[in-house]
Design a protein around this motif. Structure first.
Motif, PDB file in Angstrom:
ATOM      1  N   THR A 277       0.874  -0.791  -0.066  1.00  0.00           N
ATOM      2  CA  THR A 277       0.267   0.460   0.428  1.00  0.00           C
ATOM      3  C   THR A 277       1.057   1.143   0.086  1.00  0.00           C
ATOM      4  OG1 THR A 277      -1.390  -1.698   1.201  1.00  0.00           O
ATOM      5  CG2 THR A 277      -1.588   0.867   1.280  1.00  0.00           C
ATOM      6  N   GLY A 278       0.531   1.810  -1.335  1.00  0.00           N
ATOM      7  CA  GLY A 278       1.380   3.440  -1.137  1.00  0.00           C
ATOM      8  C   GLY A 278       0.284   4.367  -0.491  1.00  0.00           C
TER       9      GLY A 278
ATOM     10  N   GLN B 250      -4.079   6.637  -1.385  1.00  0.00           N
ATOM     11  CA  GLN B 250      -4.227   5.785  -1.838  1.00  0.00           C
ATOM     12  C   GLN B 250      -3.347   4.499  -3.234  1.00  0.00           C
ATOM     13  OE1 GLN B 250      -4.997   4.345   2.048  1.00  0.00           O
ATOM     14  NE2 GLN B 250      -5.438   2.140   1.344  1.00  0.00           N
ATOM     15  N   HIS B 251      -2.909   3.407  -3.220  1.00  0.00           N
ATOM     16  CA  HIS B 251      -3.059   2.526  -4.297  1.00  0.00           C
ATOM     17  C   HIS B 251      -2.832   1.930  -3.738  1.00  0.00           C
ATOM     18  CE1 HIS B 251      -3.662   5.234  -7.306  1.00  0.00           C
ATOM     19  NE2 HIS B 251      -2.956   6.393  -7.287  1.00  0.00           N
TER      20      HIS B 251
ATOM     21  N   SER C 264      -0.677  -2.901  -9.664  1.00  0.00           N
ATOM     22  CA  SER C 264      -1.960  -2.180  -8.482  1.00  0.00           C
ATOM     23  C   SER C 264      -3.397  -2.987  -8.706  1.00  0.00           C
ATOM     24  CB  SER C 264      -1.827  -0.585  -8.857  1.00  0.00           C
ATOM     25  OG  SER C 264      -2.325  -0.855 -10.337  1.00  0.00           O
ATOM     26  N   LEU C 265      -3.935  -2.264  -7.539  1.00  0.00           N
ATOM     27  CA  LEU C 265      -5.782  -3.833  -8.453  1.00  0.00           C
ATOM     28  C   LEU C 265      -6.687  -2.484  -6.969  1.00  0.00           C
ATOM     29  CD1 LEU C 265      -4.120  -6.255  -4.707  1.00  0.00           C
ATOM     30  CD2 LEU C 265      -4.351  -6.819  -8.055  1.00  0.00           C
ATOM     31  N   ASP C 266      -5.791  -1.463  -7.060  1.00  0.00           N
ATOM     32  CA  ASP C 266      -7.745  -0.055  -7.465  1.00  0.00           C
ATOM     33  C   ASP C 266      -7.313   0.141  -7.982  1.00  0.00           C
ATOM     34  OD1 ASP C 266      -4.741   0.537  -6.908  1.00  0.00           O
ATOM     35  OD2 ASP C 266      -5.960   2.906  -6.003  1.00  0.00           O
TER      36      ASP C 266
ATOM     37  N   GLU D 296       6.998   7.029   3.120  1.00  0.00           N
ATOM     38  CA  GLU D 296       6.770   5.098   3.153  1.00  0.00           C
ATOM     39  C   GLU D 296       5.771   4.734   2.773  1.00  0.00           C
ATOM     40  OE1 GLU D 296       8.477   5.091   7.804  1.00  0.00           O
ATOM     41  OE2 GLU D 296       6.112   5.397   7.818  1.00  0.00           O
ATOM     42  N   PHE D 297       6.097   3.515   2.309  1.00  0.00           N
ATOM     43  CA  PHE D 297       4.763   2.721   2.537  1.00  0.00           C
ATOM     44  C   PHE D 297       4.998   0.785   2.715  1.00  0.00           C
ATOM     45  CE2 PHE D 297       8.909   1.288  -0.996  1.00  0.00           C
ATOM     46  CZ  PHE D 297       8.439  -0.102  -0.390  1.00  0.00           C
ATOM     47  N   ASP D 298       4.056   0.833   2.744  1.00  0.00           N
ATOM     48  CA  ASP D 298       3.501  -0.473   3.451  1.00  0.00           C
ATOM     49  C   ASP D 298       3.438  -2.233   3.147  1.00  0.00           C
ATOM     50  OD1 ASP D 298       3.292   0.928   5.569  1.00  0.00           O
ATOM     51  OD2 ASP D 298       1.027   1.125   5.645  1.00  0.00           O
TER      52      ASP D 298
END
Length: 188
Positions: free
Chosen positions: A33-34, A40-41, A73-75, A178-180
């Motif tokens: 997740t960014g 977010q994406h 990407s999924l969104d 930061e991204f998760d």
């Protein structure tokens, strides 16, 4: 003679139980997740391979290889998804043509109850940085599943595009540093 056979058997079992097991790309997953000012994406990236060594219910060694060419990407859908995926794979971000994989190599483990506190080297775009995060290990027979979450500061790996830490006046075009990562890796 029985005593020698029994001793050799115990030694062989102890030695064999510390071998590293290969990670199954098909049974492993990584979600990302960014974040940006306007939202977010999220998406996935495939595990290419690696190994885990588990002894007495504790991860002792490990390497995880991520296939950045699979970054998706999924969104979003259609043209917008293609644009975002292409941009993330470009030199602005992961530069997958030159750096098709990212690698995590475990250096240190501390166990606190059922939590494995992992510390190791993460390499992205040829840059290696130490990261630390919590994970949980589940074992069923000889198969082991390691799950965890971590935050990665992309700018430490040279991914500075859209970072307001490096560029002024980005406004709503700013992308969080930061991204998760949310991962599950399973051995074969």
């Amino acid at each position: 003679m029985k005593k020698l056979s029994l001793t050799l058997g115990i030694l062989l079992f102890a030695f064999a139980s510390t071998f590293a097991q290969k990670i199954s790309p098909d049974q492993s997953e990584v979600k990302w997740t960014g974040y940006k000012v306007t939202g977010q994406h999220n998406g996935t990236v495939a595990v290419k391979g690696g190994e885990l060594k588990v002894k007495k219910g504790v991860v002792k060694e490990g390497t995880i290889v991520i296939d950045l060419t699979s970054l998706t990407s999924l969104d979003l859908q259609g043209e917008w998804q293609q644009k975002l995926d292409g941009h993330l794979k470009s030199a602005d971000f992961f530069d997958v043509e030159k750096h098709p994989t990212a690698t995590f190599t475990l250096k240190e483990v501390a166990v606190d109850g059922d939590v494995h506190k992992l510390k190791g080297d993460l390499t992205i775009k040829g840059v290696t940085q130490e990261v630390a995060f919590d994970s949980k290990l589940k074992s069923e027979g000889k198969k082991h599943t390691l799950e965890g979450k971590l935050k990665i500061d992309r700018t430490k790996f040279g991914l500075k595009y859209g970072s307001d830490s490096f560029f002024d006046n980005l406004g709503d075009k700013a992308i969080a540093d930061e991204f998760d990562i949310d991962f599950k890796v399973q051995t074969i």
